[in-house]
Design a protein around this motif. Structure first.
Motif, PDB file in Angstrom:
ATOM      1  N   MET A   1      10.216   5.265 -12.861  1.00 52.03           N
ATOM      2  CA  MET A   1      10.450   4.804 -11.498  1.00 52.03           C
ATOM      3  C   MET A   1       9.689   3.513 -11.209  1.00 52.03           C
ATOM      4  O   MET A   1      10.164   2.635 -10.486  1.00 52.03           O
ATOM      5  N   HIS A   2       8.482   3.387 -11.782  1.00 53.79           N
ATOM      6  CA  HIS A   2       7.688   2.178 -11.525  1.00 53.79           C
ATOM      7  C   HIS A   2       8.342   0.943 -12.135  1.00 53.79           C
ATOM      8  O   HIS A   2       8.175  -0.164 -11.639  1.00 53.79           O
ATOM      9  N   THR A   3       9.091   1.152 -13.203  1.00 56.71           N
ATOM     10  CA  THR A   3       9.839   0.048 -13.795  1.00 56.71           C
ATOM     11  C   THR A   3      10.856  -0.484 -12.789  1.00 56.71           C
ATOM     12  O   THR A   3      10.973  -1.695 -12.576  1.00 56.71           O
ATOM     13  N   VAL A   4      11.594   0.438 -12.167  1.00 59.63           N
ATOM     14  CA  VAL A   4      12.584   0.039 -11.165  1.00 59.63           C
ATOM     15  C   VAL A   4      11.889  -0.637  -9.991  1.00 59.63           C
ATOM     16  O   VAL A   4      12.331  -1.680  -9.496  1.00 59.63           O
ATOM     17  N   LEU A   5      10.768  -0.032  -9.551  1.00 62.14           N
ATOM     18  CA  LEU A   5      10.052  -0.595  -8.405  1.00 62.14           C
ATOM     19  C   LEU A   5       9.588  -2.021  -8.703  1.00 62.14           C
ATOM     20  O   LEU A   5       9.638  -2.882  -7.824  1.00 62.14           O
ATOM     21  N   ARG A   6       9.157  -2.280  -9.954  1.00 61.23           N
ATOM     22  CA  ARG A   6       8.738  -3.640 -10.314  1.00 61.23           C
ATOM     23  C   ARG A   6       9.908  -4.606 -10.140  1.00 61.23           C
ATOM     24  O   ARG A   6       9.740  -5.698  -9.596  1.00 61.23           O
ATOM     25  N   GLY A   7      11.093  -4.171 -10.581  1.00 56.60           N
ATOM     26  CA  GLY A   7      12.269  -5.018 -10.421  1.00 56.60           C
ATOM     27  C   GLY A   7      12.595  -5.256  -8.955  1.00 56.60           C
ATOM     28  O   GLY A   7      12.861  -6.393  -8.541  1.00 56.60           O
ATOM     29  N   TYR A   8      12.563  -4.198  -8.149  1.00 53.98           N
ATOM     30  CA  TYR A   8      12.867  -4.320  -6.727  1.00 53.98           C
ATOM     31  C   TYR A   8      11.833  -5.208  -6.026  1.00 53.98           C
ATOM     32  O   TYR A   8      12.162  -5.995  -5.140  1.00 53.98           O
ATOM     33  N   GLN A   9      10.558  -5.050  -6.456  1.00 50.19           N
ATOM     34  CA  GLN A   9       9.472  -5.844  -5.871  1.00 50.19           C
ATOM     35  C   GLN A   9       9.723  -7.335  -6.113  1.00 50.19           C
ATOM     36  O   GLN A   9       9.567  -8.160  -5.216  1.00 50.19           O
ATOM     37  N   ARG A  10      10.148  -7.664  -7.322  1.00 46.61           N
ATOM     38  CA  ARG A  10      10.439  -9.051  -7.665  1.00 46.61           C
ATOM     39  C   ARG A  10      11.537  -9.586  -6.732  1.00 46.61           C
ATOM     40  O   ARG A  10      11.428 -10.684  -6.184  1.00 46.61           O
ATOM     41  N   LEU A  11      12.567  -8.783  -6.498  1.00 42.22           N
ATOM     42  CA  LEU A  11      13.664  -9.217  -5.632  1.00 42.22           C
ATOM     43  C   LEU A  11      13.179  -9.396  -4.199  1.00 42.22           C
ATOM     44  O   LEU A  11      13.662 -10.271  -3.470  1.00 42.22           O
ATOM     45  N   ARG A  12      12.221  -8.560  -3.791  1.00 48.12           N
ATOM     46  CA  ARG A  12      11.693  -8.711  -2.450  1.00 48.12           C
ATOM     47  C   ARG A  12      10.928 -10.018  -2.326  1.00 48.12           C
ATOM     48  O   ARG A  12      11.037 -10.732  -1.325  1.00 48.12           O
ATOM     49  N   GLU A  13      10.149 -10.343  -3.382  1.00 46.39           N
ATOM     50  CA  GLU A  13       9.413 -11.613  -3.367  1.00 46.39           C
ATOM     51  C   GLU A  13      10.380 -12.791  -3.273  1.00 46.39           C
ATOM     52  O   GLU A  13      10.062 -13.824  -2.689  1.00 46.39           O
ATOM     53  N   GLU A  14      11.565 -12.637  -3.847  1.00 41.44           N
ATOM     54  CA  GLU A  14      12.551 -13.711  -3.807  1.00 41.44           C
ATOM     55  C   GLU A  14      13.330 -13.721  -2.495  1.00 41.44           C
ATOM     56  O   GLU A  14      14.231 -14.536  -2.311  1.00 41.44           O
ATOM     57  N   GLY A  15      13.026 -12.761  -1.611  1.00 35.95           N
ATOM     58  CA  GLY A  15      13.695 -12.713  -0.314  1.00 35.95           C
ATOM     59  C   GLY A  15      15.108 -12.164  -0.364  1.00 35.95           C
ATOM     60  O   GLY A  15      15.897 -12.349   0.562  1.00 35.95           O
ATOM     61  N   LEU A  16      15.455 -11.477  -1.459  1.00 33.68           N
ATOM     62  CA  LEU A  16      16.810 -10.961  -1.593  1.00 33.68           C
ATOM     63  C   LEU A  16      16.927  -9.511  -1.135  1.00 33.68           C
ATOM     64  O   LEU A  16      18.019  -9.031  -0.841  1.00 33.68           O
ATOM     65  N   LEU A  17      15.785  -8.822  -1.104  1.00 29.66           N
ATOM     66  CA  LEU A  17      15.825  -7.376  -0.872  1.00 29.66           C
ATOM     67  C   LEU A  17      14.743  -7.006   0.135  1.00 29.66           C
ATOM     68  O   LEU A  17      13.669  -7.609   0.145  1.00 29.66           O
ATOM     69  N   GLU A  18      15.063  -6.024   0.992  1.00 24.77           N
ATOM     70  CA  GLU A  18      14.034  -5.476   1.868  1.00 24.77           C
ATOM     71  C   GLU A  18      13.763  -4.061   1.417  1.00 24.77           C
ATOM     72  O   GLU A  18      14.690  -3.278   1.241  1.00 24.77           O
ATOM     73  N   LEU A  19      12.489  -3.759   1.211  1.00 24.81           N
ATOM     74  CA  LEU A  19      12.128  -2.397   0.797  1.00 24.81           C
ATOM     75  C   LEU A  19      11.582  -1.686   2.023  1.00 24.81           C
ATOM     76  O   LEU A  19      10.598  -2.117   2.617  1.00 24.81           O
ATOM     77  N   ARG A  20      12.241  -0.590   2.388  1.00 21.83           N
ATOM     78  CA  ARG A  20      11.783   0.155   3.556  1.00 21.83           C
ATOM     79  C   ARG A  20      11.382   1.541   3.115  1.00 21.83           C
ATOM     80  O   ARG A  20      12.110   2.195   2.364  1.00 21.83           O
ATOM     81  N   ARG A  21      10.232   1.948   3.587  1.00 18.79           N
ATOM     82  CA  ARG A  21       9.748   3.268   3.229  1.00 18.79           C
ATOM     83  C   ARG A  21      10.732   4.339   3.703  1.00 18.79           C
ATOM     84  O   ARG A  21      11.109   4.355   4.865  1.00 18.79           O
ATOM     85  N   GLY A  22      11.169   5.171   2.803  1.00 16.90           N
ATOM     86  CA  GLY A  22      12.055   6.270   3.166  1.00 16.90           C
ATOM     87  C   GLY A  22      13.512   5.865   3.254  1.00 16.90           C
ATOM     88  O   GLY A  22      14.393   6.703   3.169  1.00 16.90           O
ATOM     89  N   ARG A  23      13.787   4.578   3.448  1.00 20.26           N
ATOM     90  CA  ARG A  23      15.191   4.178   3.594  1.00 20.26           C
ATOM     91  C   ARG A  23      15.717   3.461   2.358  1.00 20.26           C
ATOM     92  O   ARG A  23      16.878   3.095   2.293  1.00 20.26           O
ATOM     93  N   GLY A  24      14.820   3.237   1.423  1.00 21.80           N
ATOM     94  CA  GLY A  24      15.276   2.623   0.183  1.00 21.80           C
ATOM     95  C   GLY A  24      15.335   1.119   0.254  1.00 21.80           C
ATOM     96  O   GLY A  24      14.667   0.483   1.060  1.00 21.80           O
ATOM     97  N   ALA A  25      16.177   0.547  -0.571  1.00 22.64           N
ATOM     98  CA  ALA A  25      16.245  -0.897  -0.734  1.00 22.64           C
ATOM     99  C   ALA A  25      17.524  -1.416  -0.093  1.00 22.64           C
ATOM    100  O   ALA A  25      18.615  -0.959  -0.419  1.00 22.64           O
ATOM    101  N   VAL A  26      17.376  -2.369   0.843  1.00 18.37           N
ATOM    102  CA  VAL A  26      18.537  -2.922   1.535  1.00 18.37           C
ATOM    103  C   VAL A  26      18.614  -4.412   1.247  1.00 18.37           C
ATOM    104  O   VAL A  26      17.607  -5.117   1.315  1.00 18.37           O
ATOM    105  N   VAL A  27      19.806  -4.883   0.927  1.00 20.83           N
ATOM    106  CA  VAL A  27      19.997  -6.307   0.649  1.00 20.83           C
ATOM    107  C   VAL A  27      19.769  -7.094   1.934  1.00 20.83           C
ATOM    108  O   VAL A  27      20.308  -6.741   2.989  1.00 20.83           O
ATOM    109  N   THR A  28      18.963  -8.129   1.853  1.00 20.39           N
ATOM    110  CA  THR A  28      18.629  -8.936   3.021  1.00 20.39           C
ATOM    111  C   THR A  28      19.890  -9.565   3.623  1.00 20.39           C
ATOM    112  O   THR A  28      20.793  -9.972   2.888  1.00 20.39           O
TER     113      THR A  28
END
Lengths: 342, 119
Positions: free
Chosen positions: B50-77
């Motif tokens: 799971m941490h592997t996936v989170l690292r990928g999602y985190q990178r996308l968040r840094e790029e402003g492409l993804l919003e990570l919300r606690r409990g709601r998952g990952a939403v495309v910006t």
């Protein structure tokens, strides 16, 4: 009844849709209703002489009688509900034969409901027979608790009675060579996931919940609760997350982790895409089953269509179904090369 | 959308997952506001940590492409996310090419600064 004893070892191709497991499950759904109706009839006949002309049939707070109806109407309604429910659930259980998981749940639900209803009707009859007059009849809340408790026990006992889910025939052939594939290297693993929405169901859910508001204001919030809860449930189940991966095809509500429908790769003979018209093909929206096909139909249009090893079809409406189908074919090939799955 | 990871590739799995999302955003198969599977779901789906996936999602968040919300998952910006995804892919291509030519980080930044001041 022979098939009950024989189990699934029959030589008549036990995996067939109406094989022993199917018969057994239909019986699990139907027999408790018939038995409950028989018990209700027997109790009615034995206490008929002591029943008031208009026995109490509804009990309000504290188990006090607050609704009455004719004796014949009471018996007729009770038998019609029990037998009608048995027939309905038996039919539905038969129609769900291509999806053994939900079929088992439905059969067990039918058995439990029959027990709960039968218990409560019997308790009402006995309470009326005991009482001096109908208005003094009481059914304490413990009877409801007992009814649901025994329903849970019977449901629990019926679960194993349903038999194991029929397994795919061992010689099931995989997808044909011409079916679409997704090129995947040996060291590659892939998963496909998408939310499938419905435009109709959220509106239905919202309207149902909205209908609960005036009911709540005028008749009190407890009576509005069913509308509000079912509205919220419909809205909640309106979106589905569809996942195609090494475990097969999985559908869950997008906002909750269950209920979950999974078709493992071993049960997928071939995946493809098709266009679905909810009314014409399935007679409505939601979790649908028609002879030879079942599926989760949330809108019209693009859908993943699986040909199962049982020969029936399983459909999920979702965008970009072609990609998911190609991936499932590739993974199904892989699962058949390495029987432990990839 | 399709996530695919190559276990034999030298590229970290998290980066591979991020690249899948970027590509899907760029070609329009995933739209702004769409919800991606949660890190846990995607991890079980692909059979990775799971941490592997989170690292990928985190990178996308840094790029402003993804919003990570606690409990709601990952939403495309929301907004012009497809364009931003294409731009990010272009930037990564620029860096990869510069590295292949042996340019230092300062040289790459200098290159971009020169390009910026020229417009």
């Amino acid at each position: 009844m022979n098939s009950l004893v024989k189990g699934r070892s029959g030589s008549d191709g036990a995996e067939g849709p109406a094989g022993p497991v199917g018969v057994r499950r239909v019986l699990v759904a139907v027999v408790p209703s018939v038995l409950a109706a028989a018990v209700v009839l027997a109790v009615y006949l034995s206490v008929a002489g002591r029943l008031p002309d208009r026995p109490a049939t509804h009990f309000g707070a504290g188990g006090k009688a607050d609704g009455f109806s004719g004796r014949g109407a009471l018996l007729g309604t009770a038998l019609a509900v029990l037998l009608g429910m048995g027939a309905l659930l038996g039919g539905l259980t038969y129609r769900l034969r291509s999806t053994p998981g939900p079929q088992r749940a439905l059969a067990v639900l039918g058995a439990g409901t029959a027990v709960a209803l039968g218990w409560i009707i019997t308790a009402v009859l006995l309470a009326n027979a005991r009482a001096e007059e109908a208005s003094s009849a009481t059914v304490p809340g413990t009877q409801a608790a007992l009814a649901f408790g025994s329903a849970a026990l019977v449901a629990g006992a019926c679960w194993p009675l349903c038999g194991r889910d029929p397994e795919a025939p061992a010689a099931a052939s995989g997808p044909v060579a011409g079916a679409a594939r997704l090129a995947l290297g040996d060291a590659e693993t892939a998963g496909w996931s998408r939310v499938a929405g419905s435009r109709v169901l959220p509106a239905v859910g919202a309207l149902t919940a909205a209908a609960g508001l005036p009911v709540g204001w005028t008749a009190g919030w407890p009576s509005a609760l069913p509308l509000l809860v079912s509205g919220a449930l419909i809205a909640l189940l309106a979106g589905a997350r569809v996942t195609a991966d090494r475990r097969g095809l999985t559908v869950t509500p997008s906002l909750a982790p269950w209920p979950r429908v999974t078709v493992p790769l071993e049960r997928i003979a071939e995946a493809g895409r098709r266009t679905v018209d909810p009314w014409r093909d399935f007679g409505g929206w939601g979790y649908r089953a028609v002879p030879g096909a079942s599926g989760i139909v949330l809108r019209s249009g693009d859908a993943i269509s699986l040909r199962l090893t049982t020969g029936s079809e399983f459909v999920v409406t979702v965008d970009d179904a072609a990609t998911a189908a190609a991936l499932l074919n590739t993974l199904a090939d892989r699962a058949r090369r390495t029987p432990d799955g990839g | 959308m399709l996530f695919r990871v190559d276990l034999s590739s030298p590229v970290p799995l998290g980066d591979q997952i991020a690249a899948c999302v970027r590509g899907a955003l760029a070609d329009g198969s995933v739209r702004p506001g769409e919800r991606l599977p949660s890190a846990r779901e995607l991890a079980t789906s692909l059979g990775v940590n799971m941490h592997t996936v989170l690292r990928g999602y985190q990178r996308l968040r840094e790029e402003g492409l993804l919003e990570l919300r606690r409990g709601r998952g990952a939403v495309v910006t929301g907004g012009p996310t497809a364009g931003r995804a294409r731009l990010t892919i272009g930037a990564r291509r620029l860096v990869a090419e510069a590295r292949a030519l042996g340019l230092s980080d300062e040289e790459v930044l200098g290159l971009v600064r020169t390009a910026l001041s020229a417009t």
